[in-house]
Design a protein around this motif. Sequence first.
Motif, short mmCIF file in Angstrom:
data_model
loop_
_atom_site.label_atom_id
_atom_site.label_comp_id
_atom_site.label_asym_id
_atom_site.label_seq_id
_atom_site.Cartn_x
_atom_site.Cartn_y
_atom_site.Cartn_z
N UNK A 203 -59.48 -28.93 18.92
CA UNK A 203 -59.08 -28.32 20.40
C UNK A 203 -58.29 -26.97 20.03
N UNK A 204 -58.75 -25.93 20.64
CA UNK A 204 -57.99 -24.60 20.55
C UNK A 204 -57.08 -24.52 21.52
N UNK A 205 -56.06 -24.09 21.07
CA UNK A 205 -54.69 -23.94 21.89
C UNK A 205 -54.18 -22.41 22.05
N UNK A 206 -54.62 -21.72 21.06
CA UNK A 206 -54.20 -20.22 21.03
C UNK A 206 -55.14 -19.51 19.93
N UNK A 207 -55.40 -18.06 20.29
CA UNK A 207 -56.07 -17.50 19.46
C UNK A 207 -55.41 -16.05 19.35
N UNK A 208 -55.85 -15.27 18.25
CA UNK A 208 -55.81 -13.91 17.97
C UNK A 208 -56.56 -13.34 17.23
N UNK A 209 -57.00 -11.98 17.22
CA UNK A 209 -57.97 -11.29 16.40
C UNK A 209 -57.48 -9.95 15.92
N UNK A 210 -58.05 -9.51 15.00
CA UNK A 210 -58.00 -8.08 14.47
C UNK A 210 -59.16 -7.60 14.09
N UNK A 211 -59.45 -6.53 15.32
CA UNK A 211 -60.92 -6.03 15.22
C UNK A 211 -61.05 -4.97 13.95
N UNK A 212 -59.92 -4.58 13.38
CA UNK A 212 -60.30 -3.63 12.26
C UNK A 212 -60.66 -4.07 10.76
N UNK A 213 -60.92 -5.29 10.73
CA UNK A 213 -61.15 -6.14 9.44
C UNK A 213 -62.44 -6.66 9.47
N UNK A 214 -63.21 -6.63 8.14
CA UNK A 214 -64.46 -7.46 8.29
C UNK A 214 -64.30 -8.45 7.56
N UNK A 215 -65.10 -9.83 7.91
CA UNK A 215 -64.71 -11.07 7.38
C UNK A 215 -65.41 -11.33 6.00
N UNK A 216 -64.69 -12.26 5.23
CA UNK A 216 -65.13 -12.62 4.25
C UNK A 216 -66.53 -13.42 4.13
N UNK A 217 -67.59 -13.13 3.58
CA UNK A 217 -68.86 -13.80 3.51
C UNK A 217 -69.14 -14.30 2.24
N UNK A 218 -69.57 -15.89 2.50
CA UNK A 218 -69.97 -16.44 1.11
C UNK A 218 -71.40 -16.87 1.15
N UNK A 219 -71.98 -16.32 0.15
CA UNK A 219 -73.62 -16.57 0.11
C UNK A 219 -74.05 -16.68 -1.40
N UNK A 220 -74.91 -17.61 -1.54
CA UNK A 220 -75.30 -17.85 -2.94
C UNK A 220 -74.51 -17.96 -3.95
N UNK A 221 -73.17 -18.60 -3.76
CA UNK A 221 -72.05 -18.76 -4.51
C UNK A 221 -71.21 -17.82 -4.89
N UNK A 222 -71.38 -16.55 -4.21
CA UNK A 222 -70.67 -15.41 -4.42
C UNK A 222 -70.02 -14.79 -2.99
N UNK A 223 -69.01 -14.14 -2.93
CA UNK A 223 -68.48 -13.45 -1.87
C UNK A 223 -69.42 -12.08 -1.63
N UNK A 224 -69.56 -11.75 -0.48
CA UNK A 224 -70.20 -10.63 -0.20
C UNK A 224 -69.59 -9.78 0.92
N UNK A 225 -70.11 -8.65 1.02
CA UNK A 225 -69.67 -7.69 2.01
C UNK A 225 -70.53 -7.49 3.06
N UNK A 226 -70.32 -7.31 4.17
CA UNK A 226 -71.30 -7.15 5.42
C UNK A 226 -71.55 -5.65 5.46
N UNK A 227 -72.71 -5.18 5.50
CA UNK A 227 -73.35 -3.89 5.26
C UNK A 227 -72.81 -2.99 6.88
N UNK A 228 -72.48 -1.71 6.78
CA UNK A 228 -72.41 -0.89 7.82
C UNK A 228 -71.33 -1.12 8.50
#
Length: 167
Positions: A142-167
Amino acid sequence: MAERRPRLRAVTNERDLRTVLGGFPSGVVAVCALRDGAPAGMAVSSFTSVSLEPALVSVCVSVTSRTWPELRESPAVGISVLAEGDGGICRDLAGPAAERFGRVEWAPVDSGAVLLPGGVAWLECVVADEILAGDHLVVLLGVRAVADYQGERPLVFHRSRFRALAG
């Protein structure tokens, strides 16, 4: 364009399934809380939104996890969506429990949740339910409180490696 027809095969071992599922990119979150005044936590790549009303998210944890039973007993847990470049933090949180927070910056919340500064988003949650699903627990939070930071890109995990989002 040439038509691509999948050739399905029976799942005969864990490796086959792991290879196919590894083709689905996911974000990575840290699930953390205070235990006896110190941070406890782990990295999780199976995080998803579940419901807006009531506000629910979920994580899946192995039934053999030694960290989840500690976190489950906390009055609240913090979910930190890791940012691009946080691969080292993810690796630390996946390492030996006694060494997980040696290099990881963390901040406690009054509720007992622990958040990691520098992420993309943060949620303060309480355990709502657990559902046994094979060799994992689907944990509804159950979510009680949230915050976000629009200036960052998330860490992405794909095929056992960390990747970066394009663009």
